[in-house]
Scaffold this active site. Structure first.
Site, short mmCIF file in Angstrom:
data_model
loop_
_atom_site.label_atom_id
_atom_site.label_comp_id
_atom_site.label_asym_id
_atom_site.label_seq_id
_atom_site.Cartn_x
_atom_site.Cartn_y
_atom_site.Cartn_z
N ASP A 22 0.86 -1.18 0.00
CA ASP A 22 0.00 0.00 0.00
C ASP A 22 0.90 1.24 0.00
O ASP A 22 1.67 1.45 0.94
CB ASP A 22 -0.89 -0.02 1.24
CG ASP A 22 -2.00 1.03 1.20
OD1 ASP A 22 -2.14 1.69 0.15
OD2 ASP A 22 -2.71 1.18 2.21
N GLU A 117 -2.48 -0.03 -4.48
CA GLU A 117 -2.63 -1.07 -3.47
C GLU A 117 -2.84 -2.41 -4.15
O GLU A 117 -3.54 -2.50 -5.16
CB GLU A 117 -3.84 -0.73 -2.59
CG GLU A 117 -4.09 -1.64 -1.44
CD GLU A 117 -5.34 -1.24 -0.66
OE1 GLU A 117 -5.62 -1.89 0.36
OE2 GLU A 117 -6.05 -0.30 -1.08
#
Length: 361
Positions: A22, A117
């Protein structure tokens, strides 16, 4: 420096096969990288108009209480000295492609979740997952100048939880023997599948932490959560059977927002559509999808729902096309009551072929 993890995890490498990556405050971090004069300042990406919506805030701005989806006028009240910047989606997509090229250089078992992500399944790689995570962080920093947070575990829920653990630039491992003790003190909103509204419902009956949840029976969980009750019951016990899905067939992709202050001002509604179009573009392109149908949904204060759809002859994925269609659909609706919810969805999806590189060659 990326932390070097000790040998205590090496014997569990086979089980630690799920990695969640992320990027840290992605849009704001790109802006800070491209303009070093912004370093150390609160940065809010989303536009300059008071009617706009915050898309991303860096960690300095978040300390003032600024968060995504907050109206710009409110963000200015909370953090008046922040640098307010417009969204530069083409630049963010360019950086995203660099990041995903690195991920596909590790393995083709990549499940993109958004523009910044993804999950990776590294069970087929004979390299310790901690080394893989460190390699990813090093390559992303080298190619983009940006940091990312990474979680490593034996399932998707715990890997994502780990990546959120010590942002920014974090690297966290959750092993089987840490569960459930590591989960017990966490707030219920930390559990995948429990959103803000459900979290408030749980708080109303005295359930605040995972430890509180653990005391509930499976039967109660099913009654309270519906069909997802069994999954949540298992999840808080460290059980999550979801696989990294590289070929997931999506029927639709979209987002919606319920207003705290109802409105029928079309300029405000268009600002929301602007943000939705950016989100949908990012999601479509990160998943290598294109859409043929765009649907607008609104719900008024009387809870009456209206939807308008447009199906094209060709597939699209760009912000300009999505936003233009959304605005046209909004203009077709006659607003007689204040609106409490607006949503935008892309459907009729098609998958394009992804490119795989080799990072370890």
């Amino acid at each position: 420096m990326i932390p070097i993890y000790t040998s205590k995890y090496l014997g569990q490498a086979e089980k630690l096969h799920i990695i969640h990556v992320d990027m840290d405050a992605f849009y704001a971090s790109v802006e800070e990288h491209d303009n070093p004069k912004l370093k150390g300042l609160p940065i809010i990406v989303g536009g300059l108009s008071n009617h706009g919506i915050v898309t991303t805030a860096n960690y300095i701005a978040r300390k003032y209480g600024v968060h995504s989806a907050m109206p710009i006028f409110m963000a200015k009240q909370k953090c008046p000295r922040a640098c307010f910047l417009p969204v530069r989606m083409e630049r963010y997509k360019e950086v995203s492609r660099q990041v995903f090229h690195i991920l596909y250089g590790i393995t083709d078992l990549v499940e993109p979740l958004s523009i910044d992500e993804a999950y990776l399944d590294v069970s087929n790689i004979e390299i310790n997952p901690i080394e893989i995570a460190q390699k990813i962080k090093e390559e992303v920093m080298k190619k983009t100048g940006l940091t990312m947070s990474i979680g490593i575990s034996y399932n998707k829920f715990l890997a994502k939880l780990a990546s959120d653990w010590n942002k920014p630039n974090g690297l966290k491992i959750i092993t089987e023997d840490m569960v459930p003790s590591i989960l017990l003190p966490l707030p219920v909103k930390s559990v995948y599948g429990i959103g803000k509204k459900t979290s408030k419902r749980l708080n109303n009956i005295g359930i605040y932490t995972v430890e509180d949840l653990m005391r509930l029976s499976e039967e109660f969980m099913v009654e309270f959560f519906g069909k997802s009750g069994i999954e949540i019951y298992n999840r808080i016990r460290g059980i999550d059977s979801r696989e990294v899905n590289t070929t997931r067939e999506r029927k639709s992709l979209g987002t919606e927002r319920t207003f705290s202050k109802y409105t029928k001002d079309k300029e405000i509604l268009k600002d929301y559509l602007h943000r939705f179009a950016l989100e949908i573009e990012a999601s479509l392109q990160s998943k290598n999808l294109q859409a043929k149908t765009i649907t607008l949904k609104i719900k008024d204060i009387q809870f009456r729902t209206q939807t308008k759809s447009k199906t094209l002859n060709n597939y699209i994925s760009s912000y300009n096309d999505i936003f233009e269609l959304a605005v046209n659909l909004l203009d077709e609706i006659r607003l007689t009551q204040d609106i409490r919810l607006i949503g935008l969805t892309a459907s009729n999806l098609i998958t394009l072929k992804l490119e795989q590189l080799s990072l370890f060659d």
